[in-house]
Design an enzyme around this catalytic site. Structure first.
Site, PDB file in Angstrom:
ATOM      1  N   GLY A  65      -3.061  -4.278  -1.741  1.00 21.88           N
ATOM      2  CA  GLY A  65      -3.793  -5.213  -1.461  1.00 21.88           C
ATOM      3  C   GLY A  65      -3.483  -5.868  -3.100  1.00 21.88           C
ATOM      4  O   GLY A  65      -3.034  -6.680  -3.502  1.00 21.88           O
ATOM      5  N   LYS A  72      -5.231  -0.278   6.945  1.00 24.44           N
ATOM      6  CA  LYS A  72      -4.344  -0.691   7.415  1.00 24.44           C
ATOM      7  C   LYS A  72      -3.288   0.680   7.119  1.00 24.44           C
ATOM      8  O   LYS A  72      -1.642   0.418   7.816  1.00 24.44           O
ATOM      9  CB  LYS A  72      -3.724  -1.654   6.766  1.00 24.44           C
ATOM     10  CG  LYS A  72      -3.950  -1.130   4.585  1.00 24.44           C
ATOM     11  CD  LYS A  72      -2.333  -1.390   4.012  1.00 24.44           C
ATOM     12  CE  LYS A  72      -2.362  -0.799   3.046  1.00 24.44           C
ATOM     13  NZ  LYS A  72      -3.277  -0.176   2.396  1.00 24.44           N
ATOM     14  N   LYS A 123      -5.895   6.792   2.572  1.00 25.44           N
ATOM     15  CA  LYS A 123      -3.669   6.907   2.393  1.00 25.44           C
ATOM     16  C   LYS A 123      -3.492   8.112   2.520  1.00 25.44           C
ATOM     17  O   LYS A 123      -2.613   9.225   3.237  1.00 25.44           O
ATOM     18  CB  LYS A 123      -3.385   6.552   0.895  1.00 25.44           C
ATOM     19  CG  LYS A 123      -3.971   4.769   0.851  1.00 25.44           C
ATOM     20  CD  LYS A 123      -3.210   4.425  -1.084  1.00 25.44           C
ATOM     21  CE  LYS A 123      -3.718   3.194  -0.896  1.00 25.44           C
ATOM     22  NZ  LYS A 123      -4.159   2.355  -0.354  1.00 25.44           N
TER      23      LYS A 123
HETATM   24  P1  ADP Z   1      -4.549  -0.498  -1.680  1.00 24.88           P
HETATM   25  O1  ADP Z   1      -5.346  -2.080  -1.506  1.00 24.88           O
HETATM   26  O2  ADP Z   1      -3.206  -0.012  -1.802  1.00 24.88           O
HETATM   27  O3  ADP Z   1      -5.276  -0.005  -0.339  1.00 24.88           O
HETATM   28  P2  ADP Z   1      -6.960   0.988  -2.933  1.00 24.88           P
HETATM   29  O4  ADP Z   1      -7.650   0.184  -4.348  1.00 24.88           O
HETATM   30  O5  ADP Z   1      -7.653   0.799  -1.496  1.00 24.88           O
HETATM   31  O6  ADP Z   1      -6.159   0.265  -2.878  1.00 24.88           O
HETATM   32  O7  ADP Z   1      -6.469   2.786  -3.397  1.00 24.88           O
HETATM   33  C1  ADP Z   1      -5.654   2.507  -4.962  1.00 24.88           C
HETATM   34  C2  ADP Z   1      -7.208   3.361  -5.170  1.00 24.88           C
HETATM   35  O8  ADP Z   1      -8.137   4.253  -5.336  1.00 24.88           O
HETATM   36  C3  ADP Z   1      -6.484   3.984  -6.867  1.00 24.88           C
HETATM   37  O9  ADP Z   1      -6.196   2.132  -7.815  1.00 24.88           O
HETATM   38  C4  ADP Z   1      -7.987   4.029  -7.450  1.00 24.88           C
HETATM   39  O10 ADP Z   1      -8.585   3.735  -7.956  1.00 24.88           O
HETATM   40  C5  ADP Z   1      -8.781   4.474  -6.391  1.00 24.88           C
HETATM   41  N1  ADP Z   1      -8.711   6.220  -5.927  1.00 24.88           N
HETATM   42  C6  ADP Z   1     -10.016   7.430  -5.887  1.00 24.88           C
HETATM   43  N2  ADP Z   1      -9.855   8.421  -5.896  1.00 24.88           N
HETATM   44  C7  ADP Z   1      -8.231   8.606  -5.616  1.00 24.88           C
HETATM   45  C8  ADP Z   1      -7.253   9.479  -6.629  1.00 24.88           C
HETATM   46  N3  ADP Z   1      -7.964  11.121  -6.255  1.00 24.88           N
HETATM   47  N4  ADP Z   1      -6.145   9.424  -6.306  1.00 24.88           N
HETATM   48  C9  ADP Z   1      -5.501   8.004  -7.002  1.00 24.88           C
HETATM   49  N5  ADP Z   1      -6.853   7.049  -7.366  1.00 24.88           N
HETATM   50  C10 ADP Z   1      -7.801   7.339  -6.340  1.00 24.88           C
HETATM   51 MG    MG Z   2      -6.874   0.359   0.241  1.00 25.87          MG
END
Ligand code: ADP
Ligand code: MG
Length: 304
Positions: free
Chosen positions: A11, A204, A266
């Protein structure tokens, strides 16, 4: 030596840091992200891009809801297809003069996927209970969250990226590819064997892993807003994960280190790609993607 690399953009590559998705915010974010992508292409790598579409689909849904008395609302799979076109157009303009092709991409799902029986993925804006109940009458599923009511839909597993072949043909003709935006337009085969859209959204990150395998990418890069996946995220013992084997990462996953709506998919996508024969998957922040290919940055999942 160039590598074939699949980059999944989160995002933050498409909206402002505060998540706002006005056109100017989207254009600015895409421009910035494509600066990093162009550097990879200029370094000789063969790039396939995919991207999320949450805020963009949310905006289209809101317009559907607000204007339902004037223009018939369109199905969710159509909303997804629209976002592939608009985000793809921004990417093509940003990457110009690099020759880029945007593939409207369908992702096959199983109508018997258990996700359909238990829709949990929240989409669109928060509404009042009264409004939510009205949409429930139209057959939608809504749930109460802390901030209000939100529509929930199924998020089934992607089985196959149906248009991966088109992407490969264009890639081999020299194009940088954008495909499976928003996880792809979800379709399923009916009893008569014909394909049709379904009311679902596909993660995604999961779609990126399937697409990466289908196009024969050596490396899957999941570009987000944090430089690493973190153990003990949000605790005083937080510790970034660097190079890691799939077996070790599965242990961390089983111990519950990765939140289900964000880092979880991810990590699962990175694992799935490497376990299915991909060389390397990297989870890192957007501004690190060039370094991700040379190694030593982000969370890198490899067998050795
Ligand atoms: P994207 O839009 O790239 O899919 P997301 O918000 O879905 O992003 O995922 C990234 C977020 O995941 C980070 O900003 C963080 O807040 C969160 N997060 C949750 N658990 C973890 C973790 N174990 N390590 C790193 N980030 C994490
Ligand atoms: Mg996401």
């Amino acid at each position: 030596m160039g590598e074939r690399v699949l980059i999944a953009l989160g995002g933050n590559a498409m909206t402002a840091p505060d998540g706002s998705a006005a056109p100017a915010d989207q254009l600015r974010a895409v421009e910035l992200a494509m600066g990093h992508v162009a550097a990879l292409i200029q370094a000789g790598h063969e790039v396939v891009l995919t991207h999320g579409n949450g805020p963009q689909v949310g905006n289209i849904l809101l317009k559907n809801q607000l204007t339902a008395h004037v223009v018939p609302p369109v199905p969710l799979d159509w909303c997804g297809a629209q976002t592939q076109a608009t985000i793809g157009t921004m990417i093509m303009n940003s990457l110009d003069p690099i020759r880029t092709a945007v593939v409207v991409t369908r992702t096959l799902v199983d109508p018997a996927d258990p996700a359909f029986a238990d829709p949990v993925k929240p989409i669109g804006q928060y509404f009042s209970e009264e409004e939510a109940r009205r949409f429930e009458q139209l057959g939608q599923s809504w749930r109460k969250f802390d901030r209000g009511w939100r529509r929930v839909v199924a998020s089934p597993r992607p089985i196959e990226i149906l248009d991966a072949g088109t992407a490969i043909t264009l890639m081999e003709a020299g194009y940088t590819i954008v495909a499976a935006g928003g996880g792809g337009v979800p379709v399923a085969r009916g009893a008569d064997g014909r394909l049709g859209g379904v009311e679902a959204v596909i993660d995604k990150d999961h779609a990126a892993a399937v697409l990466a395998g289908a196009v024969g990418a050596g490396v899957l890069v999941i570009a987000t807003d944090v430089p690493n996946a973190i153990l003990g995220y949000g605790t005083p013992d937080a510790r970034p994960i660097g190079a890691v084997t799939p077996a070790k990462l599965r242990e961390y996953q089983a111990a519950g280190h990765f939140a289900s709506g964000s880092m979880g998919p991810k990590v699962e996508a990175a694992l799935r790609f490497v376990e299915d024969g991909g060389q390397r998957a990297v989870i890192t922040s957007l501004d690190h993607i060039s370094d991700a290919l040379s190694g030593n940055i982000g969370t890198t999942v490899t067998e050795s």
